[in-house]
Scaffold this motif. Structure first.
Motif, PDB file in Angstrom:
ATOM      1  N   UNK A   1       0.587  -1.414   0.053  1.00  0.00           N
ATOM      2  CA  UNK A   1       0.110  -0.101  -0.078  1.00  0.00           C
ATOM      3  C   UNK A   1       0.881   1.309  -0.178  1.00  0.00           C
TER       4      UNK A   1
ATOM      5  N   UNK B   1       0.189   5.327   1.065  1.00  0.00           N
ATOM      6  CA  UNK B   1      -0.594   6.705   1.606  1.00  0.00           C
ATOM      7  C   UNK B   1       0.275   7.860   1.682  1.00  0.00           C
TER       8      UNK B   1
ATOM      9  N   UNK C   1       3.841   7.423   2.764  1.00  0.00           N
ATOM     10  CA  UNK C   1       4.238   6.275   3.508  1.00  0.00           C
ATOM     11  C   UNK C   1       3.775   4.956   2.560  1.00  0.00           C
TER      12      UNK C   1
ATOM     13  N   UNK D   1      -0.726  18.117   9.267  1.00  0.00           N
ATOM     14  CA  UNK D   1      -1.678  17.970  10.196  1.00  0.00           C
ATOM     15  C   UNK D   1      -2.899  17.338   9.893  1.00  0.00           C
ATOM     16  N   UNK D   2      -2.776  16.426   9.064  1.00  0.00           N
ATOM     17  CA  UNK D   2      -3.852  15.549   8.863  1.00  0.00           C
ATOM     18  C   UNK D   2      -3.680  14.069   8.799  1.00  0.00           C
ATOM     19  N   UNK D   3      -4.836  13.167   8.760  1.00  0.00           N
ATOM     20  CA  UNK D   3      -4.627  11.789   8.632  1.00  0.00           C
ATOM     21  C   UNK D   3      -3.973  11.473   7.390  1.00  0.00           C
ATOM     22  N   UNK D   4      -3.876   9.903   7.268  1.00  0.00           N
ATOM     23  CA  UNK D   4      -3.233   9.413   5.949  1.00  0.00           C
ATOM     24  C   UNK D   4      -4.429   9.191   5.056  1.00  0.00           C
TER      25      UNK D   4
ATOM     26  N   UNK E   1       4.215  14.351   2.833  1.00  0.00           N
ATOM     27  CA  UNK E   1       4.625  12.903   3.542  1.00  0.00           C
ATOM     28  C   UNK E   1       4.017  11.924   2.856  1.00  0.00           C
TER      29      UNK E   1
ATOM     30  N   UNK F   1      -5.421   7.031   1.545  1.00  0.00           N
ATOM     31  CA  UNK F   1      -4.895   6.021   0.588  1.00  0.00           C
ATOM     32  C   UNK F   1      -4.660   6.361  -0.807  1.00  0.00           C
TER      33      UNK F   1
ATOM     34  N   UNK G   1      -1.427  -3.038   9.212  1.00  0.00           N
ATOM     35  CA  UNK G   1      -0.311  -2.730   8.063  1.00  0.00           C
ATOM     36  C   UNK G   1       0.971  -2.159   8.951  1.00  0.00           C
TER      37      UNK G   1
ATOM     38  N   UNK H   1       0.189  11.979   3.355  1.00  0.00           N
ATOM     39  CA  UNK H   1      -0.201  12.739   4.438  1.00  0.00           C
ATOM     40  C   UNK H   1       0.137  14.139   4.235  1.00  0.00           C
TER      41      UNK H   1
ATOM     42  N   UNK I   1      -2.938   0.382  -3.905  1.00  0.00           N
ATOM     43  CA  UNK I   1      -2.368  -0.967  -3.462  1.00  0.00           C
ATOM     44  C   UNK I   1      -2.240  -2.014  -4.434  1.00  0.00           C
TER      45      UNK I   1
ATOM     46  N   UNK J   1       4.310  -0.131   8.613  1.00  0.00           N
ATOM     47  CA  UNK J   1       4.488   1.060   7.617  1.00  0.00           C
ATOM     48  C   UNK J   1       5.904   1.425   7.905  1.00  0.00           C
ATOM     49  N   UNK J   2       6.301   1.830   6.729  1.00  0.00           N
ATOM     50  CA  UNK J   2       7.597   2.640   6.685  1.00  0.00           C
ATOM     51  C   UNK J   2       7.657   3.739   7.454  1.00  0.00           C
ATOM     52  N   UNK J   3       8.983   4.401   7.484  1.00  0.00           N
ATOM     53  CA  UNK J   3       9.067   5.845   8.330  1.00  0.00           C
ATOM     54  C   UNK J   3       8.689   6.990   7.468  1.00  0.00           C
TER      55      UNK J   3
END
Lengths: 115, 113
Positions: free
Chosen positions: A34, A36, A90, A41-44, A88, A46, A103, A38, A49, A105-107
């Motif tokens: 997957x 994602x 991911x 100041x928000x969520x991830x 950003x 999608x 899931x 970001x 995939x 996740x990478x950094x």
């Protein structure tokens, strides 16, 4: 153990140039992969995939990713970057035998697109 | 569209306070997750739940507990907040299957003073 590596903390590209954000993974079985995005100041959100079939997966906002089993990679690409793509990113993986799990996740990789 | 909501976008608490973070999803998803996000560390799983009243520890459960009394709601509890719990907290949900996409809420930025 499952893991995801995003080898670049930051990627810088000029607007209009192609972009690549790299991701490699390690799972014991076959992976579901997957991407994602970001924004501050928000969520991830999608993007796309890979489940099975065609190794080239197309997703939202003109992004695509190529699954390469021999190199255990799933790099995110876009033919022509926009300043608004700055965010950003991911990469994440789940083993096929791991239904009901989270899931991994990478950094994250910060993409900066300059005008 | 899937909607995952979190009770607060920003929260400021004092050391030692009990803190509740609430997450609600409207798509009848079986699985719900709590992550914390810190710069340079990515997303780390705190707890997840695959059914009502069921929970599993993630990678960093210490200092946290969770509650899932109803399918649509998953709460994260900091029993006694500490400054090292200052972070962005993200809730997510998905259906049971391994192929299913996790959908995220907008996040709660918690500051513990």
């Amino acid at each position: 153990a499952q893991s995801v590596a995003q080898p670049e903390d930051q990627v810088n590209v000029a607007e209009g140039n192609p972009l690549t954000v790299k991701c490699t993974y390690s799972v014991s079985g076959n992976p579901y992969l997957f991407w994602y995005v970001q924004y501050p100041n928000r969520g991830l959100q999608f993007l796309l995939k890979y489940i099975t079939g065609d190794n080239l997966v197309k997703g939202s906002y003109g992004f695509e990713a190529e699954f390469n089993k021999s190199q255990t990679s799933f790099h995110l690409k876009k033919p022509s970057a926009l300043v608004s793509d700055s965010a950003l990113y991911f990469c994440a993986v789940r083993d096929r035998g791991q239904a009901g799990t989270a899931l991994i996740f990478g950094k994250g990789t910060t993409l900066s697109v300059s005008s | 569209d899937v909607k995952v909501t979190q009770s607060s976008r920003y929260l400021v608490k004092r050391t030692g306070e009990k803190v509740f973070l609430e997450c609600v999803q409207d798509m009848d998803h079986e699985n719900m997750f709590w992550y914390r996000q810190d710069p340079g560390l990515g997303l780390r799983l705190i707890y997840f739940s695959y059914d009502v009243k069921m929970k599993e520890k993630g990678d960093i459960p210490e200092g946290y507990s969770v509650s899932r009394e109803k399918k649509e709601r998953f709460s994260l509890i900091l029993e006694s907040a500490s400054t090292n719990q200052t972070s962005m907290y993200l809730c997510a949900s998905n259906r049971w299957g391994a192929t299913d996409t996790q959908y995220f809420g907008p996040g709660t930025r918690l500051t513990v003073l």
